[in-house]
Design a protein around this motif. Sequence first.
Motif, PDB file in Angstrom:
ATOM      1  N   ARG A  30      54.376 -61.328 -26.376  1.00 41.95           N
ATOM      2  CA  ARG A  30      53.849 -62.675 -26.595  1.00 41.95           C
ATOM      3  C   ARG A  30      54.423 -63.611 -25.534  1.00 41.95           C
ATOM      4  NH1 ARG A  30      51.626 -62.963 -32.006  1.00 41.95           N
ATOM      5  NH2 ARG A  30      51.348 -65.188 -31.607  1.00 41.95           N
ATOM      6  N   LEU A  31      53.554 -64.361 -24.855  1.00 41.60           N
ATOM      7  CA  LEU A  31      54.014 -65.258 -23.808  1.00 41.60           C
ATOM      8  C   LEU A  31      53.258 -66.572 -23.891  1.00 41.60           C
ATOM      9  CD1 LEU A  31      52.128 -64.779 -20.573  1.00 41.60           C
ATOM     10  CD2 LEU A  31      52.154 -62.797 -22.072  1.00 41.60           C
ATOM     11  N   ILE A  32      53.853 -67.609 -23.314  1.00 40.63           N
ATOM     12  CA  ILE A  32      53.179 -68.902 -23.226  1.00 40.63           C
ATOM     13  C   ILE A  32      53.119 -69.321 -21.767  1.00 40.63           C
ATOM     14  CG2 ILE A  32      53.956 -69.662 -25.493  1.00 40.63           C
ATOM     15  CD1 ILE A  32      55.957 -71.504 -23.982  1.00 40.63           C
ATOM     16  N   THR A  33      52.121 -70.129 -21.459  1.00 39.02           N
ATOM     17  CA  THR A  33      52.119 -70.841 -20.191  1.00 39.02           C
ATOM     18  C   THR A  33      52.418 -72.304 -20.496  1.00 39.02           C
ATOM     19  OG1 THR A  33      49.733 -71.252 -20.353  1.00 39.02           O
ATOM     20  CG2 THR A  33      50.452 -69.306 -19.103  1.00 39.02           C
ATOM     21  N   CYS A  34      53.292 -72.900 -19.728  1.00 39.34           N
ATOM     22  CA  CYS A  34      53.671 -74.283 -19.975  1.00 39.34           C
ATOM     23  C   CYS A  34      53.955 -74.964 -18.641  1.00 39.34           C
ATOM     24  CB  CYS A  34      54.889 -74.362 -20.908  1.00 39.34           C
ATOM     25  SG  CYS A  34      56.308 -73.360 -20.387  1.00 39.34           S
ATOM     26  N   GLY A  35      54.226 -76.255 -18.707  1.00 41.64           N
ATOM     27  CA  GLY A  35      54.441 -77.031 -17.498  1.00 41.64           C
ATOM     28  C   GLY A  35      53.689 -78.342 -17.571  1.00 41.64           C
ATOM     29  N   SER A  36      53.735 -79.106 -16.501  1.00 45.17           N
ATOM     30  CA  SER A  36      53.121 -80.423 -16.498  1.00 45.17           C
ATOM     31  C   SER A  36      51.600 -80.323 -16.411  1.00 45.17           C
ATOM     32  CB  SER A  36      53.658 -81.249 -15.329  1.00 45.17           C
ATOM     33  OG  SER A  36      53.271 -82.596 -15.427  1.00 45.17           O
ATOM     34  N   VAL A  37      50.944 -81.445 -16.675  1.00 47.09           N
ATOM     35  CA  VAL A  37      49.484 -81.485 -16.672  1.00 47.09           C
ATOM     36  C   VAL A  37      48.938 -81.213 -15.264  1.00 47.09           C
ATOM     37  CG1 VAL A  37      49.442 -83.980 -16.261  1.00 47.09           C
ATOM     38  CG2 VAL A  37      47.496 -82.876 -17.358  1.00 47.09           C
ATOM     39  N   ASP A  38      47.821 -80.509 -15.199  1.00 49.84           N
ATOM     40  CA  ASP A  38      47.117 -80.195 -13.947  1.00 49.84           C
ATOM     41  C   ASP A  38      47.872 -79.230 -13.034  1.00 49.84           C
ATOM     42  OD1 ASP A  38      44.920 -81.747 -14.575  1.00 49.84           O
ATOM     43  OD2 ASP A  38      45.734 -83.545 -13.635  1.00 49.84           O
ATOM     44  N   ASP A  39      48.828 -78.505 -13.591  1.00 54.88           N
ATOM     45  CA  ASP A  39      49.519 -77.499 -12.776  1.00 54.88           C
ATOM     46  C   ASP A  39      48.785 -76.166 -12.763  1.00 54.88           C
ATOM     47  OD1 ASP A  39      51.473 -79.215 -11.957  1.00 54.88           O
ATOM     48  OD2 ASP A  39      53.031 -78.488 -13.310  1.00 54.88           O
ATOM     49  N   GLY A  40      47.699 -76.047 -13.554  1.00 52.67           N
ATOM     50  CA  GLY A  40      46.850 -74.857 -13.477  1.00 52.67           C
ATOM     51  C   GLY A  40      47.086 -73.807 -14.538  1.00 52.67           C
ATOM     52  N   LYS A  41      47.565 -74.205 -15.709  1.00 51.22           N
ATOM     53  CA  LYS A  41      47.887 -73.234 -16.750  1.00 51.22           C
ATOM     54  C   LYS A  41      46.642 -72.490 -17.244  1.00 51.22           C
ATOM     55  CE  LYS A  41      49.860 -76.556 -19.040  1.00 51.22           C
ATOM     56  NZ  LYS A  41      49.851 -77.531 -17.932  1.00 51.22           N
ATOM     57  N   THR A 126      54.871 -75.452 -30.730  1.00 48.48           N
ATOM     58  CA  THR A 126      54.290 -74.462 -31.639  1.00 48.48           C
ATOM     59  C   THR A 126      54.074 -73.134 -30.923  1.00 48.48           C
ATOM     60  OG1 THR A 126      53.183 -76.176 -32.931  1.00 48.48           O
ATOM     61  CG2 THR A 126      52.317 -73.943 -33.110  1.00 48.48           C
ATOM     62  N   GLY A 127      53.519 -73.185 -29.719  1.00 54.81           N
ATOM     63  CA  GLY A 127      53.293 -71.960 -28.963  1.00 54.81           C
ATOM     64  C   GLY A 127      54.582 -71.259 -28.583  1.00 54.81           C
ATOM     65  N   ALA A 128      55.624 -72.033 -28.279  1.00 59.42           N
ATOM     66  CA  ALA A 128      56.895 -71.447 -27.856  1.00 59.42           C
ATOM     67  C   ALA A 128      57.643 -70.785 -28.998  1.00 59.42           C
ATOM     68  CB  ALA A 128      57.778 -72.526 -27.214  1.00 59.42           C
ATOM     69  N   SER A 129      57.352 -71.192 -30.238  1.00 58.73           N
ATOM     70  CA  SER A 129      58.144 -70.719 -31.375  1.00 58.73           C
ATOM     71  C   SER A 129      58.014 -69.221 -31.617  1.00 58.73           C
ATOM     72  CB  SER A 129      57.743 -71.485 -32.640  1.00 58.73           C
ATOM     73  OG  SER A 129      56.389 -71.226 -32.982  1.00 58.73           O
ATOM     74  N   THR A 130      56.938 -68.594 -31.143  1.00 61.99           N
ATOM     75  CA  THR A 130      56.746 -67.156 -31.377  1.00 61.99           C
ATOM     76  C   THR A 130      56.734 -66.345 -30.085  1.00 61.99           C
ATOM     77  OG1 THR A 130      54.334 -67.437 -31.340  1.00 61.99           O
ATOM     78  CG2 THR A 130      55.427 -67.588 -33.485  1.00 61.99           C
ATOM     79  N   ALA A 131      57.053 -66.964 -28.958  1.00 66.95           N
ATOM     80  CA  ALA A 131      56.904 -66.285 -27.658  1.00 66.95           C
ATOM     81  C   ALA A 131      58.151 -65.504 -27.270  1.00 66.95           C
ATOM     82  CB  ALA A 131      56.566 -67.309 -26.575  1.00 66.95           C
ATOM     83  N   ASP A 132      57.932 -64.425 -26.533  1.00 68.03           N
ATOM     84  CA  ASP A 132      59.021 -63.636 -25.966  1.00 68.03           C
ATOM     85  C   ASP A 132      59.380 -64.107 -24.560  1.00 68.03           C
ATOM     86  OD1 ASP A 132      59.047 -61.628 -28.144  1.00 68.03           O
ATOM     87  OD2 ASP A 132      57.096 -61.068 -27.344  1.00 68.03           O
ATOM     88  N   LEU A 133      58.422 -64.716 -23.882  1.00 70.41           N
ATOM     89  CA  LEU A 133      58.597 -65.075 -22.473  1.00 70.41           C
ATOM     90  C   LEU A 133      57.787 -66.332 -22.175  1.00 70.41           C
ATOM     91  CD1 LEU A 133      58.523 -62.753 -19.389  1.00 70.41           C
ATOM     92  CD2 LEU A 133      56.791 -64.554 -19.549  1.00 70.41           C
ATOM     93  N   ALA A 134      58.272 -67.144 -21.253  1.00 67.59           N
ATOM     94  CA  ALA A 134      57.563 -68.353 -20.845  1.00 67.59           C
ATOM     95  C   ALA A 134      57.197 -68.276 -19.370  1.00 67.59           C
ATOM     96  CB  ALA A 134      58.425 -69.593 -21.096  1.00 67.59           C
ATOM     97  N   VAL A 135      55.927 -68.526 -19.083  1.00 68.37           N
ATOM     98  CA  VAL A 135      55.472 -68.674 -17.701  1.00 68.37           C
ATOM     99  C   VAL A 135      55.375 -70.171 -17.442  1.00 68.37           C
ATOM    100  CG1 VAL A 135      53.657 -68.208 -16.030  1.00 68.37           C
ATOM    101  CG2 VAL A 135      54.187 -66.509 -17.800  1.00 68.37           C
ATOM    102  N   LEU A 136      56.290 -70.696 -16.658  1.00 64.56           N
ATOM    103  CA  LEU A 136      56.348 -72.130 -16.385  1.00 64.56           C
ATOM    104  C   LEU A 136      55.693 -72.401 -15.039  1.00 64.56           C
ATOM    105  CD1 LEU A 136      57.646 -74.765 -17.629  1.00 64.56           C
ATOM    106  CD2 LEU A 136      59.397 -74.482 -15.906  1.00 64.56           C
ATOM    107  N   LEU A 137      54.602 -73.148 -15.063  1.00 61.43           N
ATOM    108  CA  LEU A 137      53.874 -73.437 -13.830  1.00 61.43           C
ATOM    109  C   LEU A 137      54.385 -74.708 -13.176  1.00 61.43           C
ATOM    110  CD1 LEU A 137      51.685 -71.651 -15.546  1.00 61.43           C
ATOM    111  CD2 LEU A 137      50.173 -72.413 -13.722  1.00 61.43           C
ATOM    112  N   VAL A 138      54.439 -74.677 -11.855  1.00 62.99           N
ATOM    113  CA  VAL A 138      54.834 -75.830 -11.048  1.00 62.99           C
ATOM    114  C   VAL A 138      53.846 -75.936  -9.893  1.00 62.99           C
ATOM    115  CG1 VAL A 138      56.621 -76.831  -9.592  1.00 62.99           C
ATOM    116  CG2 VAL A 138      57.274 -75.583 -11.645  1.00 62.99           C
ATOM    117  N   ASP A 139      53.350 -77.127  -9.654  1.00 67.33           N
ATOM    118  CA  ASP A 139      52.477 -77.367  -8.503  1.00 67.33           C
ATOM    119  C   ASP A 139      53.325 -77.303  -7.238  1.00 67.33           C
ATOM    120  OD1 ASP A 139      50.858 -78.526  -6.451  1.00 67.33           O
ATOM    121  OD2 ASP A 139      49.681 -79.564  -7.970  1.00 67.33           O
TER     122      ASP A 139
END
Length: 493
Positions: A30-41, A126-139
Motif C-alpha cells: 500500500r502506497l500513497i502519492t503526496c506533495g504540494s498542489v500541481d506537482d503531478g501526483k 486518511t490515505g497515509a494512515s494505512t500506507a506502507d510507503l510514501a511517494v513524495l512528489l516535488v516539482d
Amino acid sequence: MTVSALATATASALPEIHPEAVRRDSRPLRLITCGSVDDGKSTLIGRLLWDTKAVKEDQAATLHRDSGKQNDLGLPDFALLLDGLQAEREQGITIDVAYRYFSSEKRSFIVADTPGHEQYTRNMATGASTADLAVLLVDARTGLLEQTRRHATIASLMGIKQFVLAVNKIDLTNYAKAGFEQIAHDFKALALSLGVRQVTAIPMSALKGENVVYSGQAVMPWYDGPTLIETLELATQRSNQTTGFRLPVQRVCRPGESFRGYQGTVAGGSVKPGDSVAILPSGQVANVKQIVTFDLVRNAAVAGDAITLVLDRQVDVSRGDLIVSVDAQPQTGLAFDAQLVALQPEGIQPGKRYWLKAGARRQRVQVQPVSQLDLHSGKWKPAESLSMNAIGKVHLAFDELAMFDPYEQNRATGAFILIDPDTNNTVAGGMITAKRADLSGLNAGEARVILSLPADLADQLMATELLASRRDEVESRRLTTAAARDFIDGIDG
C-alpha cells in the motif's frame, strides 16, 4: 556526492530482497502519492496504471474521449484516471482520496492518490494512515515547499518509514543534474529530522514516463539508479506484530442461549484455543475456547482476521472493550501524550472536552495543546491552541480508564480521532506516543505505595473525595497473580 553515488546510497537504505522472494499472491504493498498542489501526483499514478497495462481497452477509449485535445506527445490526460469527481475535473485538482490497484510482473500494489491543497490535508492524512510507503512528489523547478514539508511530516507521524522522493517534471529543467542533486540533498536532511532513513530519490517525468516504469537513461545518462516501479517492488510492508494479541470488540454475538461470541478484527498478535486473555477495562481473565469464522472453526487467528472469539466462562464483555493477551497488555491510565493533526477550521481549543473514538470505543477526553510544529524551521514551538492543519503535541486527560498501545507499536490500537460534541465533526486525527505519568502533586522523593484490594473495594476507594480530586496521580491496575508478582519484583529491583 555525485548523482550516481547519491542514488546508490539512498537505494541501499532499502533492505535487499531477492526478486523471487516477492510473491504476487502476498498482501499488496500500500502506497500513497503526496506533495504540494500541481506537482503531478495524479499524472504519475495514471502513468503507472498505463505503463503496467492496468488500463482496460474501454477505459482507454473513455480516457481519450474525456481528454479532449491531446498534448504534444499525443497522449491522453492521465490524471483523469484518478480524478473522478466532477469538481476535480472542472478545477484540475484532486479533492478526495482515490484508490487504485495495479501490478507488475513481481508484485501487486494499492495506491492512494491524495490531494495537495492545504484545505484537504485531512484527506491526505486518511490515505497515509494505512500506507506502507510514501511517494513524495516535488516539482523540479520549485523544490521543497511548505506543503511538501507538511505531507512528509504527516506521513512520518503516521509511521511511514520508507519514502520515494519523486523529483517530477525534470524535463522542464532540461534534465538538470545539479537541480536534482540539490533537491535530493534538502529532502534527505528533512527526512533525517523526521527520523526517516529509507529514502530513494528518483528524477522523472510522469508525463513522458521517464524513470516511472521504463528507464530514462536515454535522456538522463547521469542517473543509473532504480526506476519507481523497481523501487516499489523491493519495498517492505509494515507489520502489527510488535504487540501481543489485540481484539477490539465490535459486536457481541448471541444467536441462541447456548452460544456467546465476541466479534471483531484482530488488530495485533495472534491467538489460539487455550490461550489466556484479559478483557479491558474490567481486567477479567478467561481462556479462549473456540475461534469461529463465517465458514469454519479455526486453530489460530492472526492480525487482520475477522473472527468470533468464544471464551470458556461467562464474563462481562461489551462493544468497545479490548480483549488482549494476559502477558502482553496495552498501557492503561487516565492520561496520555499524543500527536495530532487538526482537521477543521475551528482547530483544537485548549481545555475543551471532546469525544475520542478509537475503534468501537468512545470516551470523553480533555485536550491540552503543548506545542506545534513549525514547518519552516522543523522545530516544535510552545502552543496554547492548534489551528486548522496544524501538527501538534497534546496531553489527553480521560474521565474513565483508557487503554492504548503506542502508535509505533500498533497502528490499530494507537490511533484515534477527536469528535466535537457540539457539531459531531471530526476535528482531529491523532496517535498515542506514550502514557503520561503526571506526578506534579507528589514530592520527588516520595515513596510509591501499592495497595492490593478487592475490585469492588478499590472502586469505592477511588470514588472518595480525596482520590477523586487526584485521579491523575493514582494508577489502578487489575493484574493476574503472576503479573502482579513481576510488577512488584520490578519495583524492588
